[in-house]
Write a protein that holds these residues in place. Structure first.
Motif, PDB file in Angstrom:
ATOM      1  N   LYS A  38     -18.140 -18.607   7.711  1.00  0.00           N
ATOM      2  CA  LYS A  38     -18.322 -17.852   8.953  1.00  0.00           C
ATOM      3  C   LYS A  38     -16.976 -17.489   9.536  1.00  0.00           C
ATOM      4  CE  LYS A  38     -22.574 -20.235  10.142  1.00  0.00           C
ATOM      5  NZ  LYS A  38     -23.212 -21.149  11.091  1.00  0.00           N
ATOM      6  N   GLY A  39     -16.871 -16.291  10.053  1.00  0.00           N
ATOM      7  CA  GLY A  39     -15.678 -15.867  10.761  1.00  0.00           C
ATOM      8  C   GLY A  39     -14.441 -15.805   9.880  1.00  0.00           C
ATOM      9  N   ARG A  40     -13.286 -15.809  10.522  1.00  0.00           N
ATOM     10  CA  ARG A  40     -12.001 -15.680   9.827  1.00  0.00           C
ATOM     11  C   ARG A  40     -11.189 -16.972   9.834  1.00  0.00           C
ATOM     12  NH1 ARG A  40     -12.412 -11.070   6.998  1.00  0.00           N
ATOM     13  NH2 ARG A  40     -13.128  -9.386   8.328  1.00  0.00           N
ATOM     14  N   ARG A  41     -11.552 -17.913  10.704  1.00  0.00           N
ATOM     15  CA  ARG A  41     -10.822 -19.161  10.786  1.00  0.00           C
ATOM     16  C   ARG A  41     -11.609 -20.249  10.047  1.00  0.00           C
ATOM     17  NH1 ARG A  41      -8.539 -21.338  16.335  1.00  0.00           N
ATOM     18  NH2 ARG A  41      -8.480 -19.092  16.473  1.00  0.00           N
ATOM     19  N   PRO A  42     -11.004 -20.865   9.039  1.00  0.00           N
ATOM     20  CA  PRO A  42     -11.725 -21.907   8.303  1.00  0.00           C
ATOM     21  C   PRO A  42     -12.044 -23.100   9.199  1.00  0.00           C
ATOM     22  CG  PRO A  42      -9.697 -21.280   7.163  1.00  0.00           C
ATOM     23  CD  PRO A  42      -9.671 -20.629   8.510  1.00  0.00           C
ATOM     24  N   GLY A  43     -13.171 -23.722   8.915  1.00  0.00           N
ATOM     25  CA  GLY A  43     -13.532 -24.975   9.566  1.00  0.00           C
ATOM     26  C   GLY A  43     -13.277 -26.128   8.601  1.00  0.00           C
ATOM     27  N   PHE A  44     -13.020 -27.296   9.135  1.00  0.00           N
ATOM     28  CA  PHE A  44     -12.694 -28.445   8.289  1.00  0.00           C
ATOM     29  C   PHE A  44     -13.564 -29.654   8.592  1.00  0.00           C
ATOM     30  CE2 PHE A  44      -8.884 -25.813   8.608  1.00  0.00           C
ATOM     31  CZ  PHE A  44      -8.657 -25.569   7.257  1.00  0.00           C
ATOM     32  N   THR A  45     -14.777 -29.403   9.067  1.00  0.00           N
ATOM     33  CA  THR A  45     -15.648 -30.513   9.457  1.00  0.00           C
ATOM     34  C   THR A  45     -16.110 -31.347   8.258  1.00  0.00           C
ATOM     35  OG1 THR A  45     -17.574 -29.050   9.428  1.00  0.00           O
ATOM     36  CG2 THR A  45     -16.460 -29.372  11.557  1.00  0.00           C
ATOM     37  N   GLU A  46     -16.059 -30.790   7.057  1.00  0.00           N
ATOM     38  CA  GLU A  46     -16.468 -31.554   5.871  1.00  0.00           C
ATOM     39  C   GLU A  46     -15.379 -32.499   5.386  1.00  0.00           C
ATOM     40  OE1 GLU A  46     -18.357 -29.388   2.685  1.00  0.00           O
ATOM     41  OE2 GLU A  46     -19.147 -27.927   4.095  1.00  0.00           O
ATOM     42  N   ALA A  47     -14.148 -32.279   5.795  1.00  0.00           N
ATOM     43  CA  ALA A  47     -13.045 -33.156   5.381  1.00  0.00           C
ATOM     44  C   ALA A  47     -13.187 -34.517   6.053  1.00  0.00           C
ATOM     45  CB  ALA A  47     -11.709 -32.531   5.753  1.00  0.00           C
ATOM     46  N   ALA A  48     -12.800 -35.562   5.328  1.00  0.00           N
ATOM     47  CA  ALA A  48     -12.854 -36.918   5.879  1.00  0.00           C
ATOM     48  C   ALA A  48     -11.885 -37.050   7.049  1.00  0.00           C
ATOM     49  CB  ALA A  48     -12.508 -37.927   4.799  1.00  0.00           C
ATOM     50  N   LYS A  49     -12.264 -37.863   8.008  1.00  0.00           N
ATOM     51  CA  LYS A  49     -11.367 -38.181   9.119  1.00  0.00           C
ATOM     52  C   LYS A  49     -10.148 -38.918   8.560  1.00  0.00           C
ATOM     53  CE  LYS A  49     -14.268 -36.811  12.375  1.00  0.00           C
ATOM     54  NZ  LYS A  49     -15.009 -35.813  11.617  1.00  0.00           N
ATOM     55  N   PRO A  50      -9.005 -38.816   9.243  1.00  0.00           N
ATOM     56  CA  PRO A  50      -7.775 -39.406   8.708  1.00  0.00           C
ATOM     57  C   PRO A  50      -7.867 -40.877   8.311  1.00  0.00           C
ATOM     58  CG  PRO A  50      -7.239 -37.960  10.519  1.00  0.00           C
ATOM     59  CD  PRO A  50      -8.745 -38.042  10.461  1.00  0.00           C
ATOM     60  N   ASP A  51      -8.551 -41.718   9.093  1.00  0.00           N
ATOM     61  CA  ASP A  51      -8.599 -43.142   8.738  1.00  0.00           C
ATOM     62  C   ASP A  51      -9.269 -43.371   7.386  1.00  0.00           C
ATOM     63  OD1 ASP A  51     -11.002 -42.321  10.029  1.00  0.00           O
ATOM     64  OD2 ASP A  51     -11.517 -44.388  10.537  1.00  0.00           O
ATOM     65  N   ILE A  52     -10.324 -42.630   7.103  1.00  0.00           N
ATOM     66  CA  ILE A  52     -11.011 -42.733   5.806  1.00  0.00           C
ATOM     67  C   ILE A  52     -10.155 -42.110   4.716  1.00  0.00           C
ATOM     68  CG2 ILE A  52     -13.002 -41.926   4.468  1.00  0.00           C
ATOM     69  CD1 ILE A  52     -14.606 -42.072   7.127  1.00  0.00           C
ATOM     70  N   ALA A  53      -9.640 -40.922   4.964  1.00  0.00           N
ATOM     71  CA  ALA A  53      -8.871 -40.191   3.953  1.00  0.00           C
ATOM     72  C   ALA A  53      -7.590 -40.930   3.570  1.00  0.00           C
ATOM     73  CB  ALA A  53      -8.558 -38.788   4.450  1.00  0.00           C
ATOM     74  N   ILE A  54      -6.874 -41.487   4.536  1.00  0.00           N
ATOM     75  CA  ILE A  54      -5.641 -42.221   4.231  1.00  0.00           C
ATOM     76  C   ILE A  54      -5.934 -43.416   3.341  1.00  0.00           C
ATOM     77  CG2 ILE A  54      -3.818 -43.673   5.228  1.00  0.00           C
ATOM     78  CD1 ILE A  54      -3.855 -41.734   7.650  1.00  0.00           C
ATOM     79  N   SER A  55      -6.970 -44.149   3.675  1.00  0.00           N
ATOM     80  CA  SER A  55      -7.351 -45.318   2.883  1.00  0.00           C
ATOM     81  C   SER A  55      -7.692 -44.920   1.442  1.00  0.00           C
ATOM     82  CB  SER A  55      -8.545 -46.024   3.535  1.00  0.00           C
ATOM     83  OG  SER A  55      -9.000 -47.075   2.727  1.00  0.00           O
ATOM     84  N   LEU A  56      -8.472 -43.857   1.288  1.00  0.00           N
ATOM     85  CA  LEU A  56      -8.851 -43.410  -0.056  1.00  0.00           C
ATOM     86  C   LEU A  56      -7.665 -42.812  -0.809  1.00  0.00           C
ATOM     87  CD1 LEU A  56     -12.355 -41.863   0.657  1.00  0.00           C
ATOM     88  CD2 LEU A  56     -11.854 -43.988  -0.567  1.00  0.00           C
ATOM     89  N   TYR A  57      -6.784 -42.115  -0.118  1.00  0.00           N
ATOM     90  CA  TYR A  57      -5.584 -41.543  -0.739  1.00  0.00           C
ATOM     91  C   TYR A  57      -4.667 -42.659  -1.252  1.00  0.00           C
ATOM     92  CZ  TYR A  57      -1.261 -38.825  -1.222  1.00  0.00           C
ATOM     93  OH  TYR A  57      -0.101 -38.242  -1.689  1.00  0.00           O
ATOM     94  N   ASP A  58      -4.467 -43.679  -0.436  1.00  0.00           N
ATOM     95  CA  ASP A  58      -3.647 -44.817  -0.864  1.00  0.00           C
ATOM     96  C   ASP A  58      -4.285 -45.517  -2.060  1.00  0.00           C
ATOM     97  OD1 ASP A  58      -1.822 -44.277   1.154  1.00  0.00           O
ATOM     98  OD2 ASP A  58      -2.583 -45.852   2.497  1.00  0.00           O
ATOM     99  N   TYR A  59      -5.603 -45.681  -2.013  1.00  0.00           N
ATOM    100  CA  TYR A  59      -6.323 -46.304  -3.131  1.00  0.00           C
ATOM    101  C   TYR A  59      -6.168 -45.467  -4.400  1.00  0.00           C
ATOM    102  CZ  TYR A  59     -10.140 -48.152  -5.944  1.00  0.00           C
ATOM    103  OH  TYR A  59     -10.875 -48.691  -6.970  1.00  0.00           O
ATOM    104  N   TYR A  60      -6.324 -44.157  -4.286  1.00  0.00           N
ATOM    105  CA  TYR A  60      -6.177 -43.224  -5.416  1.00  0.00           C
ATOM    106  C   TYR A  60      -4.813 -43.392  -6.078  1.00  0.00           C
ATOM    107  CZ  TYR A  60      -5.293 -38.482  -7.380  1.00  0.00           C
ATOM    108  OH  TYR A  60      -4.938 -37.405  -8.170  1.00  0.00           O
ATOM    109  N   ASN A  61      -3.767 -43.373  -5.278  1.00  0.00           N
ATOM    110  CA  ASN A  61      -2.416 -43.486  -5.828  1.00  0.00           C
ATOM    111  C   ASN A  61      -2.162 -44.850  -6.466  1.00  0.00           C
ATOM    112  OD1 ASN A  61      -1.588 -40.840  -5.081  1.00  0.00           O
ATOM    113  ND2 ASN A  61      -1.345 -41.548  -2.986  1.00  0.00           N
ATOM    114  N   GLN A  62      -2.625 -45.908  -5.809  1.00  0.00           N
ATOM    115  CA  GLN A  62      -2.414 -47.252  -6.353  1.00  0.00           C
ATOM    116  C   GLN A  62      -3.187 -47.449  -7.649  1.00  0.00           C
ATOM    117  OE1 GLN A  62      -0.190 -49.676  -5.140  1.00  0.00           O
ATOM    118  NE2 GLN A  62      -0.642 -50.394  -7.210  1.00  0.00           N
ATOM    119  N   LYS A  63      -4.403 -46.943  -7.697  1.00  0.00           N
ATOM    120  CA  LYS A  63      -5.240 -47.081  -8.900  1.00  0.00           C
ATOM    121  C   LYS A  63      -4.575 -46.384 -10.096  1.00  0.00           C
ATOM    122  CE  LYS A  63      -9.295 -48.232 -10.671  1.00  0.00           C
ATOM    123  NZ  LYS A  63      -9.949 -49.506 -10.584  1.00  0.00           N
TER     124      LYS A  63
END
Length: 151
Positions: free
Chosen positions: A87-112
């Protein structure tokens, strides 16, 4: 979870003009998470990514994996992979994980990945990063957990 894999001859990331990480042959990955992602999903996605045979063998066929070529990974967090542009011209990011979840998973991804014996360099979650790469091929592949992790 979404991962954009770019096969590279070299890649680096700078933050505020300072080199944060760099690799030679391997993958530059852009990694994004959604709210429903779990460590189990991350594990499956890593297994798929690491096992991909997208490096050329002596006959020029994509037959070798990252481990086969002793490649490294430059890992960049990228919430914009979950941009909703319907919709519209400005992307929405509501499907992206909130930072606390995303940071934890990103750190896990890199460590794994490191635990699997693969050298990993990273950016900084949420930072304004400048990513440079020399795409090899070019080979660019999108992995989406909605496809990879179907029951």
């Amino acid at each position: 979870m979404k991962i954009v894999i770019q096969r590279v001859k070299e890649s680096s990331v700078t933050i505020d003009g300072k080199l944060k990480g760099s690799i030679q042959k391997g993958y530059m990955t852009l990694v994004g998470f959604c709210e429903s992602d779990t460590k189990a999903i991350v594990d499956k996605m890593i297994d798929k990514m690491i096992g991909l045979r997208i490096f050329e063998d002596d006959q020029g066929k994509m037959n070798l994996s990252l481990a086969d070529v002793q490649g490294a990974i430059l890992s960049i967090s990228q919430f914009t992979l979950y941009a909703d542009c319907r919709k519209g011209r400005r992307p929405g990011f509501t499907e992206a994980a909130k930072p606390d979840i995303a940071i934890s998973l990103y750190d896990y991804y890199n460590q794994k990945i490191q635990d699997l014996g693969i050298h990993v360099e990273t950016g900084v979650f949420g930072a304004d990063m400048k990513v440079s790469l020399l795409n090899d091929g070019p080979v660019t592949i999108l992995l989406d957990s909605q496809d990879i992790c179907k029951s």
